[in-house]
Design a protein around this motif. Structure first.
Motif, mmCIF file in Angstrom:
data_model
loop_
_atom_site.group_PDB
_atom_site.id
_atom_site.type_symbol
_atom_site.label_atom_id
_atom_site.label_comp_id
_atom_site.label_asym_id
_atom_site.label_seq_id
_atom_site.Cartn_x
_atom_site.Cartn_y
_atom_site.Cartn_z
ATOM 1 N N HIS A 20 -3.954 -3.024 -6.569
ATOM 2 C CA HIS A 20 -2.998 -4.343 -6.836
ATOM 3 C C HIS A 20 -1.347 -4.245 -6.994
ATOM 4 O O HIS A 20 -0.621 -4.371 -6.392
ATOM 5 C CB HIS A 20 -3.323 -5.316 -7.000
ATOM 6 C CG HIS A 20 -2.693 -6.673 -8.194
ATOM 7 N ND1 HIS A 20 -2.002 -7.265 -7.037
ATOM 8 C CD2 HIS A 20 -1.552 -6.255 -9.296
ATOM 9 C CE1 HIS A 20 -1.587 -9.189 -7.384
ATOM 10 N NE2 HIS A 20 -1.004 -8.107 -8.661
ATOM 11 N N LEU A 21 -1.987 -3.277 -8.485
ATOM 12 C CA LEU A 21 -1.008 -2.228 -8.472
ATOM 13 C C LEU A 21 0.647 -1.767 -6.855
ATOM 14 O O LEU A 21 1.219 -1.441 -7.228
ATOM 15 C CB LEU A 21 -0.716 -1.878 -9.288
ATOM 16 C CG LEU A 21 -0.841 -1.713 -10.242
ATOM 17 C CD1 LEU A 21 -1.448 -1.183 -11.937
ATOM 18 C CD2 LEU A 21 -0.005 -3.172 -11.589
ATOM 19 N N VAL A 22 -0.540 -1.102 -6.591
ATOM 20 C CA VAL A 22 -0.389 -0.183 -5.454
ATOM 21 C C VAL A 22 0.224 -0.799 -4.485
ATOM 22 O O VAL A 22 1.496 -0.769 -3.802
ATOM 23 C CB VAL A 22 -0.930 0.704 -4.645
ATOM 24 C CG1 VAL A 22 -0.390 1.482 -3.488
ATOM 25 C CG2 VAL A 22 -1.795 2.318 -5.143
ATOM 26 N N ALA A 23 -0.157 -2.161 -4.091
ATOM 27 C CA ALA A 23 0.837 -3.352 -3.656
ATOM 28 C C ALA A 23 2.003 -3.478 -3.507
ATOM 29 O O ALA A 23 2.839 -3.852 -2.724
ATOM 30 C CB ALA A 23 -0.571 -4.584 -2.809
ATOM 31 N N ASP A 24 1.837 -4.039 -4.725
ATOM 32 C CA ASP A 24 3.426 -4.266 -5.626
ATOM 33 C C ASP A 24 4.050 -3.406 -5.285
ATOM 34 O O ASP A 24 5.194 -3.960 -5.851
ATOM 35 C CB ASP A 24 3.091 -4.912 -7.146
ATOM 36 C CG ASP A 24 2.339 -6.308 -7.246
ATOM 37 O OD1 ASP A 24 2.073 -7.331 -6.370
ATOM 38 O OD2 ASP A 24 1.794 -6.756 -8.151
ATOM 39 N N ASN A 25 3.626 -2.156 -5.377
ATOM 40 C CA ASN A 25 4.849 -1.202 -6.292
ATOM 41 C C ASN A 25 4.870 -0.485 -4.658
ATOM 42 O O ASN A 25 5.277 0.419 -4.935
ATOM 43 C CB ASN A 25 4.409 -0.605 -7.261
ATOM 44 C CG ASN A 25 4.474 -0.926 -8.145
ATOM 45 O OD1 ASN A 25 5.782 -0.510 -8.890
ATOM 46 N ND2 ASN A 25 3.690 -1.679 -8.422
ATOM 47 N N ARG A 26 4.328 -1.131 -3.111
ATOM 48 C CA ARG A 26 4.599 -0.467 -2.522
ATOM 49 C C ARG A 26 5.535 0.430 -1.647
ATOM 50 O O ARG A 26 6.189 1.626 -1.450
ATOM 51 C CB ARG A 26 3.843 -1.437 -1.200
ATOM 52 C CG ARG A 26 4.632 -0.353 0.563
ATOM 53 C CD ARG A 26 3.772 -1.539 1.367
ATOM 54 N NE ARG A 26 3.981 -1.198 2.797
ATOM 55 C CZ ARG A 26 2.959 -1.407 4.334
ATOM 56 N NH1 ARG A 26 1.687 -1.642 3.961
ATOM 57 N NH2 ARG A 26 3.599 -0.526 4.949
ATOM 58 N N GLY A 27 6.725 -0.649 -1.732
ATOM 59 C CA GLY A 27 8.005 -0.296 -1.542
ATOM 60 C C GLY A 27 8.665 0.165 -2.967
ATOM 61 O O GLY A 27 9.490 1.558 -1.811
ATOM 62 N N TYR A 28 8.346 0.286 -3.761
ATOM 63 C CA TYR A 28 9.242 1.473 -4.888
ATOM 64 C C TYR A 28 8.604 3.102 -4.535
ATOM 65 O O TYR A 28 9.406 3.537 -4.438
ATOM 66 C CB TYR A 28 8.220 0.895 -6.302
ATOM 67 C CG TYR A 28 9.447 1.672 -7.074
ATOM 68 C CD1 TYR A 28 10.897 2.167 -7.971
ATOM 69 C CD2 TYR A 28 8.259 2.436 -7.717
ATOM 70 C CE1 TYR A 28 10.596 3.225 -8.162
ATOM 71 C CE2 TYR A 28 8.761 3.535 -9.145
ATOM 72 C CZ TYR A 28 10.080 3.378 -8.949
ATOM 73 O OH TYR A 28 10.779 4.748 -10.253
ATOM 74 N N LEU A 29 7.414 3.217 -4.557
ATOM 75 C CA LEU A 29 6.650 4.401 -3.833
ATOM 76 C C LEU A 29 7.183 5.204 -2.323
ATOM 77 O O LEU A 29 7.050 6.042 -2.497
ATOM 78 C CB LEU A 29 5.371 4.289 -3.848
ATOM 79 C CG LEU A 29 3.896 4.218 -4.947
ATOM 80 C CD1 LEU A 29 2.631 4.009 -4.816
ATOM 81 C CD2 LEU A 29 4.446 5.158 -6.609
ATOM 82 N N THR A 30 7.394 3.670 -1.690
ATOM 83 C CA THR A 30 8.299 4.320 -0.621
ATOM 84 C C THR A 30 9.235 5.159 -0.613
ATOM 85 O O THR A 30 9.839 5.687 -0.202
ATOM 86 C CB THR A 30 8.166 3.621 0.458
ATOM 87 O OG1 THR A 30 6.520 3.259 0.879
ATOM 88 C CG2 THR A 30 8.388 3.773 1.588
#
Length: 212
Positions: A20-30
Protein backbone atom coordinates in the motif's frame (compact mmCIF):
# COMPACT_ATOMS: atom_id res chain seq x y z
CA UNK A 1 -0.49 -4.49 18.74
CA UNK A 2 1.85 -4.11 21.67
CA UNK A 3 2.92 -7.72 21.95
CA UNK A 4 6.17 -9.58 22.34
CA UNK A 5 5.17 -11.92 19.50
CA UNK A 6 4.31 -11.17 15.89
CA UNK A 7 1.86 -13.65 14.38
CA UNK A 8 2.04 -15.00 10.85
CA UNK A 9 -1.07 -12.94 10.09
CA UNK A 10 0.71 -9.79 11.22
CA UNK A 11 3.74 -10.63 9.09
CA UNK A 12 1.45 -11.00 6.08
CA UNK A 13 -0.24 -7.72 7.02
CA UNK A 14 3.22 -6.10 7.00
CA UNK A 15 3.67 -7.08 3.36
CA UNK A 16 0.21 -5.79 2.47
CA UNK A 17 0.93 -2.50 4.21
CA UNK A 18 4.26 -2.21 2.37
CA UNK A 19 2.45 -2.76 -0.92
CA UNK A 20 0.00 0.00 0.00
CA UNK A 21 2.78 2.45 0.88
CA UNK A 22 4.72 1.61 -2.29
CA UNK A 23 1.59 2.21 -4.37
CA UNK A 24 0.96 5.53 -2.62
CA UNK A 25 4.58 6.58 -3.17
CA UNK A 26 5.04 5.09 -6.64
CA UNK A 27 5.27 8.49 -8.33
CA UNK A 28 7.60 9.88 -5.67
CA UNK A 29 9.96 6.91 -5.88
CA UNK A 30 10.02 7.21 -9.66
CA UNK A 31 10.68 10.94 -9.39
CA UNK A 32 13.67 10.27 -7.12
CA UNK A 33 14.91 7.59 -9.51
CA UNK A 34 14.50 9.86 -12.52
CA UNK A 35 17.05 12.22 -10.98
CA UNK A 36 19.81 9.66 -10.45
CA UNK A 37 18.68 6.33 -11.94
CA UNK A 38 16.47 4.70 -14.56
CA UNK A 39 13.21 6.35 -13.47
CA UNK A 40 11.61 2.96 -12.82
CA UNK A 41 12.06 2.15 -9.12
CA UNK A 42 8.53 3.13 -8.14
CA UNK A 43 6.88 1.32 -11.03
CA UNK A 44 9.04 -1.79 -10.63
CA UNK A 45 8.55 -2.14 -6.88
CA UNK A 46 4.83 -1.42 -7.17
CA UNK A 47 4.48 -4.16 -9.77
CA UNK A 48 6.44 -6.59 -7.61
CA UNK A 49 4.54 -5.94 -4.39
CA UNK A 50 1.22 -6.07 -6.21
CA UNK A 51 2.23 -9.53 -7.43
CA UNK A 52 3.22 -10.52 -3.89
CA UNK A 53 -0.18 -9.54 -2.51
CA UNK A 54 -1.87 -11.43 -5.34
CA UNK A 55 0.07 -14.54 -4.25
CA UNK A 56 -1.06 -14.00 -0.65
CA UNK A 57 -4.65 -13.70 -1.83
CA UNK A 58 -4.38 -17.05 -3.62
CA UNK A 59 -3.51 -18.92 -0.45
CA UNK A 60 -2.26 -17.95 3.02
CA UNK A 61 1.22 -19.07 4.02
CA UNK A 62 1.42 -21.64 6.82
CA UNK A 63 4.60 -20.19 8.32
CA UNK A 64 7.17 -17.42 8.07
CA UNK A 65 9.60 -19.41 5.94
CA UNK A 66 6.96 -20.03 3.29
CA UNK A 67 5.63 -16.46 3.44
CA UNK A 68 8.94 -14.79 2.81
CA UNK A 69 10.18 -17.40 0.34
CA UNK A 70 7.11 -16.75 -1.80
CA UNK A 71 7.61 -13.02 -1.40
CA UNK A 72 11.27 -13.12 -2.36
CA UNK A 73 10.80 -15.41 -5.35
CA UNK A 74 7.91 -13.29 -6.62
CA UNK A 75 9.97 -10.11 -6.41
CA UNK A 76 12.93 -11.69 -8.18
CA UNK A 77 10.70 -12.87 -11.02
CA UNK A 78 8.61 -9.71 -11.45
CA UNK A 79 10.83 -6.74 -10.58
CA UNK A 80 13.42 -5.49 -13.02
CA UNK A 81 16.60 -3.58 -12.34
CA UNK A 82 18.61 -3.97 -9.16
CA UNK A 83 15.71 -3.73 -6.72
CA UNK A 84 14.17 -7.10 -7.62
CA UNK A 85 17.23 -9.21 -6.78
CA UNK A 86 18.06 -7.09 -3.73
CA UNK A 87 14.60 -7.05 -2.17
CA UNK A 88 14.09 -10.65 -3.25
CA UNK A 89 17.30 -11.70 -1.54
CA UNK A 90 16.34 -9.77 1.59
CA UNK A 91 13.03 -11.59 1.95
CA UNK A 92 14.44 -14.99 1.02
CA UNK A 93 17.13 -14.68 3.68
CA UNK A 94 14.61 -13.30 6.18
CA UNK A 95 12.41 -16.35 5.64
CA UNK A 96 15.32 -18.74 6.00
CA UNK A 97 16.43 -16.96 9.16
CA UNK A 98 12.97 -17.13 10.74
CA UNK A 99 12.21 -20.70 9.72
CA UNK A 100 8.92 -22.59 9.73
CA UNK A 101 7.33 -20.73 12.65
CA UNK A 102 3.92 -19.14 13.04
CA UNK A 103 5.00 -16.33 15.35
CA UNK A 104 8.24 -14.51 16.11
CA UNK A 105 9.59 -12.48 18.99
CA UNK A 106 12.12 -9.67 18.98
CA UNK A 107 15.16 -11.95 19.13
CA UNK A 108 13.96 -14.10 16.24
CA UNK A 109 12.93 -11.14 14.10
CA UNK A 110 16.24 -9.41 14.79
CA UNK A 111 18.15 -12.48 13.64
CA UNK A 112 15.97 -12.70 10.53
CA UNK A 113 16.49 -9.04 9.67
CA UNK A 114 20.24 -9.47 10.16
CA UNK A 115 20.19 -12.44 7.76
CA UNK A 116 18.30 -10.33 5.23
CA UNK A 117 20.81 -7.50 5.60
CA UNK A 118 23.72 -9.87 5.05
CA UNK A 119 22.04 -11.18 1.92
CA UNK A 120 21.68 -7.66 0.52
CA UNK A 121 25.34 -6.92 1.26
CA UNK A 122 26.46 -10.09 -0.49
CA UNK A 123 24.19 -9.54 -3.48
CA UNK A 124 24.79 -5.82 -3.97
CA UNK A 125 28.42 -5.59 -2.85
CA UNK A 126 27.63 -2.14 -1.45
CA UNK A 127 29.15 -0.48 1.59
CA UNK A 128 27.73 2.16 3.94
CA UNK A 129 27.89 5.56 2.30
CA UNK A 130 27.61 4.23 -1.26
CA UNK A 131 24.13 5.83 -1.54
CA UNK A 132 22.08 2.65 -1.77
CA UNK A 133 19.29 0.93 0.14
CA UNK A 134 21.98 -0.33 2.51
CA UNK A 135 22.25 3.19 3.96
CA UNK A 136 18.74 2.79 5.39
CA UNK A 137 18.76 -0.97 5.96
CA UNK A 138 21.98 -1.19 7.97
CA UNK A 139 21.09 1.47 10.56
CA UNK A 140 17.60 0.01 10.84
CA UNK A 141 18.91 -3.45 11.71
CA UNK A 142 21.51 -2.02 14.07
CA UNK A 143 18.87 0.08 15.85
CA UNK A 144 16.63 -2.97 16.17
CA UNK A 145 19.46 -4.93 17.76
CA UNK A 146 20.36 -2.05 20.08
CA UNK A 147 16.78 -1.79 21.31
CA UNK A 148 17.00 -5.20 22.95
CA UNK A 149 14.46 -8.00 23.06
CA UNK A 150 12.02 -6.77 25.72
CA UNK A 151 9.54 -5.31 23.23
CA UNK A 152 9.41 -6.17 19.56
CA UNK A 153 7.13 -3.16 18.98
CA UNK A 154 9.69 -0.76 20.47
CA UNK A 155 12.52 -2.39 18.53
CA UNK A 156 10.62 -2.07 15.26
CA UNK A 157 9.87 1.58 15.94
CA UNK A 158 13.55 2.24 16.63
CA UNK A 159 14.40 0.49 13.37
CA UNK A 160 11.94 2.65 11.45
CA UNK A 161 13.32 5.86 12.93
CA UNK A 162 16.85 4.77 12.01
CA UNK A 163 15.82 3.80 8.48
CA UNK A 164 14.21 7.19 8.00
CA UNK A 165 17.33 8.97 9.26
CA UNK A 166 19.49 6.78 7.03
CA UNK A 167 17.32 7.68 4.06
CA UNK A 168 17.72 11.39 4.78
CA UNK A 169 21.47 10.99 5.17
CA UNK A 170 21.78 9.78 1.57
CA UNK A 171 20.84 13.19 0.15
CA UNK A 172 24.33 14.78 0.26
CA UNK A 173 26.16 11.57 -0.66
CA UNK A 174 27.87 10.96 -3.99
CA UNK A 175 26.73 7.60 -5.35
CA UNK A 176 29.38 4.90 -5.69
CA UNK A 177 27.13 2.05 -6.86
CA UNK A 178 24.60 1.47 -9.61
CA UNK A 179 23.38 3.79 -12.34
CA UNK A 180 23.57 6.78 -10.01
CA UNK A 181 27.34 6.38 -9.76
CA UNK A 182 27.65 7.35 -13.43
CA UNK A 183 26.58 10.88 -12.49
CA UNK A 184 29.50 11.42 -10.14
CA UNK A 185 29.11 14.59 -8.07
CA UNK A 186 25.76 15.32 -9.75
CA UNK A 187 24.23 12.46 -7.76
CA UNK A 188 24.60 14.54 -4.59
CA UNK A 189 21.56 16.55 -3.50
CA UNK A 190 19.05 13.75 -4.10
CA UNK A 191 17.62 11.10 -1.79
CA UNK A 192 18.44 7.56 -2.83
CA UNK A 193 15.31 5.79 -4.12
CA UNK A 194 16.30 2.41 -2.66
CA UNK A 195 16.95 3.89 0.77
CA UNK A 196 13.61 5.68 0.52
CA UNK A 197 11.68 2.49 -0.25
CA UNK A 198 13.57 0.70 2.53
CA UNK A 199 12.32 3.33 4.97
CA UNK A 200 8.80 2.57 3.69
CA UNK A 201 9.40 -1.12 4.43
CA UNK A 202 10.11 -0.37 8.09
CA UNK A 203 7.33 2.21 8.24
CA UNK A 204 4.95 -0.52 7.09
CA UNK A 205 6.08 -2.86 9.85
CA UNK A 206 5.92 -0.11 12.46
CA UNK A 207 2.38 0.84 11.43
CA UNK A 208 1.28 -2.79 11.30
CA UNK A 209 2.41 -3.45 14.88
CA UNK A 210 0.93 -0.17 16.07
CA UNK A 211 -2.43 -1.23 14.62
CA UNK A 212 -2.63 1.64 12.15
Amino acid sequence: MASDQISIDALAAWLRRFQHLVADNRGYLTELDSAIGDADHGANLDRGMTAVVAKLDEAPSPDAADLFKRTGMTLVSTVGGASGPLYGTFFLRLGTGLGAVTSVGAAELGAGLRAGLEGVVQRGKAEPGDKTMLDALLPAVEAFDAAGVDSVTDAVHAAFEAARAGRDDTEPLVARKGRASYLGDRSAGHLDPGATSTALLFQALDETLAGR
